[in-house]
Motif scaffolding. Structure first.
Motif, PDB file in Angstrom:
ATOM      1  N   MET A  33      32.512  34.760  47.319  1.00 41.03           N
ATOM      2  CA  MET A  33      33.534  34.005  46.595  1.00 41.03           C
ATOM      3  C   MET A  33      33.476  34.301  45.095  1.00 41.03           C
ATOM      4  O   MET A  33      34.515  34.439  44.457  1.00 41.03           O
ATOM      5  CB  MET A  33      33.401  32.508  46.883  1.00 41.03           C
ATOM      6  N   PHE A  34      32.281  34.401  44.532  1.00 40.86           N
ATOM      7  CA  PHE A  34      32.187  34.767  43.111  1.00 40.86           C
ATOM      8  C   PHE A  34      32.730  36.174  42.886  1.00 40.86           C
ATOM      9  O   PHE A  34      33.485  36.404  41.938  1.00 40.86           O
ATOM     10  CB  PHE A  34      30.746  34.654  42.592  1.00 40.86           C
ATOM     11  N   ASP A  35      32.357  37.128  43.748  1.00 41.04           N
ATOM     12  CA  ASP A  35      32.886  38.488  43.614  1.00 41.04           C
ATOM     13  C   ASP A  35      34.413  38.483  43.675  1.00 41.04           C
ATOM     14  O   ASP A  35      35.078  39.183  42.903  1.00 41.04           O
ATOM     15  CB  ASP A  35      32.336  39.403  44.719  1.00 41.04           C
ATOM     16  N   THR A  36      34.956  37.688  44.578  1.00 42.79           N
ATOM     17  CA  THR A  36      36.407  37.603  44.752  1.00 42.79           C
ATOM     18  C   THR A  36      37.066  36.974  43.531  1.00 42.79           C
ATOM     19  O   THR A  36      38.065  37.486  43.010  1.00 42.79           O
ATOM     20  CB  THR A  36      36.745  36.804  46.030  1.00 42.79           C
ATOM     21  N   MET A  37      36.500  35.866  43.051  1.00 37.36           N
ATOM     22  CA  MET A  37      37.060  35.167  41.892  1.00 37.36           C
ATOM     23  C   MET A  37      37.040  36.061  40.652  1.00 37.36           C
ATOM     24  O   MET A  37      38.053  36.209  39.965  1.00 37.36           O
ATOM     25  CB  MET A  37      36.276  33.882  41.618  1.00 37.36           C
TER      26      MET A  37
END
Length: 165
Positions: A33-37
């Motif tokens: 999720m952090f990579d995506t955000m």
């Protein structure tokens, strides 16, 4: 880790209330999720935006200014909100390209579980408070369009469809 596909409105999953997170492994999901955000240039991302119908979100309100402050909120609860509302434009990764004016309390008190399992409670104001409320809305199946009246919502939806079809 990896970048996950972000659901785009009007995907029906964006209107569903999420289930609480129980005792389940989350490290890979949180990292993804952090990579995506970050990859999408966002400041917050809720699990339902990547198709995971659980009550958690990630946020980092200051990374674009060069001072990263990543946070994970699992099963968050807004315990209190300041009565004085503030109207500001909001955009979102699931409704790209459209800003809408949303009225929200300018400060909130939130209780949540962190990724390591500790329970926290803290006060947030300004942009952090707005980001938390925006992501919290996603956990309840609410998007920014839901804060608009009929005519304003119709205009915002038409603008979105015009830009994204």
């Amino acid at each position: 880790m990896s970048v996950l596909p972000i659901l785009i409105w009007p995907d029906a999953r964006l209107t569903q209330r999420c289930e609480p997170v129980l005792a389940e492994p989350l490290d890979d999901l949180i990292a993804d999720m952090f990579d995506t955000m970050y990859g999408a240039q966002g400041r917050g991302l809720a699990a339902p935006q990547v198709g995971v119908m659980k009550r958690l979100f990630v946020m980092d309100c200051s990374w674009k200014e060069g001072t990263p402050s990543p946070m994970v909120m699992i099963n968050p609860t807004i315990m209190a909100a300041e009565r004085s509302p503030v109207v500001a434009d909001e955009g979102g990764l699931s409704i790209p390209g459209v800003l809408v004016s949303v009225e929200r309390p300018k400060a909130v008190t939130v209780q949540w579980t962190a990724a390591e399992g500790d329970i926290h409670m803290a006060d947030f104001d300004g942009f952090e408070a707005r980001c938390i409320q925006h992501e919290f809305d996603h956990l309840n199946g609410t998007v920014t369009f839901d804060h608009l009246s009929g005519a304003d919502r119709a205009r915002a939806e038409a603008e979105f469809l015009e830009r994204n079809t």
